[in-house]
Write an enzyme that holds these catalytic residues in place. Structure first.
Site, short mmCIF file in Angstrom:
data_model
loop_
_atom_site.label_atom_id
_atom_site.label_comp_id
_atom_site.label_asym_id
_atom_site.label_seq_id
_atom_site.Cartn_x
_atom_site.Cartn_y
_atom_site.Cartn_z
N TRP A 155 -70.12 -64.83 -41.57
CA TRP A 155 -70.50 -63.72 -41.04
C TRP A 155 -70.12 -63.66 -39.50
O TRP A 155 -70.53 -64.78 -38.72
CB TRP A 155 -72.09 -63.70 -41.16
N HIS A 182 -76.64 -59.24 -41.84
CA HIS A 182 -77.03 -58.74 -43.15
C HIS A 182 -78.63 -58.29 -43.29
O HIS A 182 -79.22 -58.72 -42.39
CB HIS A 182 -76.70 -59.51 -44.38
N ARG A 208 -71.38 -56.43 -37.96
CA ARG A 208 -70.45 -57.65 -37.89
C ARG A 208 -69.26 -57.55 -37.00
O ARG A 208 -68.79 -56.48 -36.85
CB ARG A 208 -69.66 -57.77 -39.53
N GLN A 222 -76.76 -51.76 -45.55
CA GLN A 222 -76.86 -52.46 -46.72
C GLN A 222 -78.06 -52.35 -47.75
O GLN A 222 -78.98 -51.77 -46.95
CB GLN A 222 -76.87 -54.23 -46.51
N VAL A 265 -78.76 -68.52 -52.32
CA VAL A 265 -78.79 -68.43 -53.66
C VAL A 265 -78.13 -69.41 -54.30
O VAL A 265 -77.29 -70.28 -53.94
CB VAL A 265 -78.33 -67.33 -54.43
N ALA A 319 -82.20 -62.28 -55.80
CA ALA A 319 -81.95 -61.47 -54.58
C ALA A 319 -80.59 -60.94 -54.73
O ALA A 319 -79.44 -61.40 -55.42
CB ALA A 319 -81.99 -62.38 -53.23
N1 PHE Z 1 -76.45 -61.17 -47.75
C1 PHE Z 1 -75.25 -61.16 -48.67
C2 PHE Z 1 -74.08 -60.48 -47.68
O1 PHE Z 1 -74.27 -59.83 -46.87
C3 PHE Z 1 -75.32 -60.51 -49.63
C4 PHE Z 1 -76.33 -61.11 -50.55
C5 PHE Z 1 -77.48 -60.97 -50.51
C6 PHE Z 1 -75.88 -62.22 -51.48
C7 PHE Z 1 -78.69 -61.56 -51.61
C8 PHE Z 1 -76.87 -63.02 -52.32
C9 PHE Z 1 -78.00 -62.44 -52.22
O2 PHE Z 1 -73.02 -60.92 -47.88
#
Ligand code: PHE
Length: 351
Positions: A155, A182, A208, A222, A265, A319
């Site tokens: 990120w 995010h 970003r 998002q 995750v 998620a």
């Molecule tokens: N937050 C991650 C992204 O912006 C996306 C994501 C959300 C992945 C939840 C897994 C679980 O790239």
């Protein structure tokens, strides 16, 4: 008696010529008012011989009554006529179509957010929001992305304040501020204050620090999703997300999961959906693959539960996160993400 006859003739011709209520009032004052000929005549009765007084007086009073009645009749005529004409001329036709004001309309992204919220709400999800200016802790640490870990490179971040605040708290939680990269930090923020079972979606802006091109913006939207309970599985996720995309694109969509990595995750995956343009046959939009890469997802890492204050091992959940702009681009066939924030009316007016 002949004087009375004169007054009567004069009065009748005056009343005859009256054309509206105002003129009628003036004529009434002139004919029946205190200084009118008739009033003067009535007052002069007392100077007449008694036997004349009776006869002439009765005739004069009769004339007065006659004229009064005539005025009353005229008044009723005029007022109902003016009421009628007011009804006719001042009538508001409530069935007429409204004026066409230039009222603007909903931005295509807001529209897609509305659609998304409608679908998830119907599946029992709560809509939650979080701050766009976020702390380093919620954006990274709490999501199992420790300082100096190479995963942070995923990120490119807009930092808002570089100086770390030295406090009791900052040993555990970093206080550096940033624009959230995010919507995932809202997972932890929500779980800190709520116990499972829970089902939430989080629509919102993310930022970003990167160069822009047709498919990259430094600010975008998002949608985060989080479901936590005791027995939540990947099968539940696949069912929910397949149902969601099918409803959003109003056609049967199949979902494919590919192994991937996100620190918050385990296991993690990329979510592909069957191409909405060619239904999997292969076209230019899906680059002949038949699939569109749309979201990141996975089973919530126990370290994230731990950061939120849950007992590790007690809960499980999924998620996911995807870019709303990309969905809007696919839905409305928009070739360049930068158009959304360009403020160009030629673009906006097409929706
Ligand atoms: N937050 C991650 C992204 O912006 C996306 C994501 C959300 C992945 C939840 C897994 C679980 O790239």
């Amino acid at each position: 008696m002949s004087k009375l006859e004169d007054i009567r003739t004069h009065a009748l011709s005056l009343i005859e010529g009256v054309s509206d209520l105002l003129v009628l009032d003036n004529a009434r004052t002139k004919i029946l008012g205190r200084k009118s000929e008739l009033s003067l005549f009535l007052r002069s009765l007392k100077d007449m011989p008694l036997e004349d007084q009776k006869r002439v007086g009765a005739a004069a009073n009769a004339l007065r009554a006659e004229l009064e009645e005539l005025f009353e009749k005229k008044r009723r005529e005029f007022s109902s006529a003016s009421y009628e004409s007011a009804l006719k001329h001042e009538r508001i036709d409530v069935t007429r179509p409204g004026l066409k004001h230039a009222r603007g309309h909903i931005h295509p992204i807001s529209r897609v957010i509305k659609d998304i919220v409608t679908i998830f709400s119907s599946m029992g999800f709560e809509v939650v929001e979080g701050p766009e200016v976020e702390t380093e802790y919620y954006n990274f640490d709490a999501l199992n992305i420790p300082a100096n870990h190479p995963a942070r490179d995923m990120w490119d971040t807009f930092w808002l304040r570089q100086n770390e605040v030295k406090s009791e708290k900052s040993k555990v939680k970093s206080d550096r501020l940033l624009l959230r990269t995010h919507t995932s930090p809202v997972q932890v923020r929500y779980m800190e204050n709520h116990n499972p079972p829970l089902k939430i979606i989080v629509p919102g802006r993310a930022y970003r620090y990167e160069a822009t091109d047709a498919s990259h913006e430094f600010q975008f939207f998002q949608l985060e999703g989080l479901v936590v309970d005791r027995q939540i599985s990947i099968a539940n996720f696949k069912g929910v997300i397949q149902e969601f995309f099918s409803r959003l694109f109003k056609k049967k969509i199949t979902v494919r999961l590919r192994p991937s990595f996100f620190p918050f995750v385990e296991p993690g995956f990329e979510v592909d959906i069957s191409c909405v343009a060619c239904r999997g046959a292969g076209c230019s939009i899906c680059k002949k693959s038949g699939w569109l890469e749309l979201a990141g997802a996975g089973m919530v890492h126990q370290n994230v539960f731990k950061a939120a204050g849950y007992t590790p091992g007690e809960w499980q959940g999924f998620a996911f996160g995807f870019g709303i702009d990309r969905i809007a681009m696919m839905k409305y066939k928009i070739p360049d993400i930068r158009l959304f924030h360009s403020g160009d009316l030629r673009f906006l007016k097409q929706f």
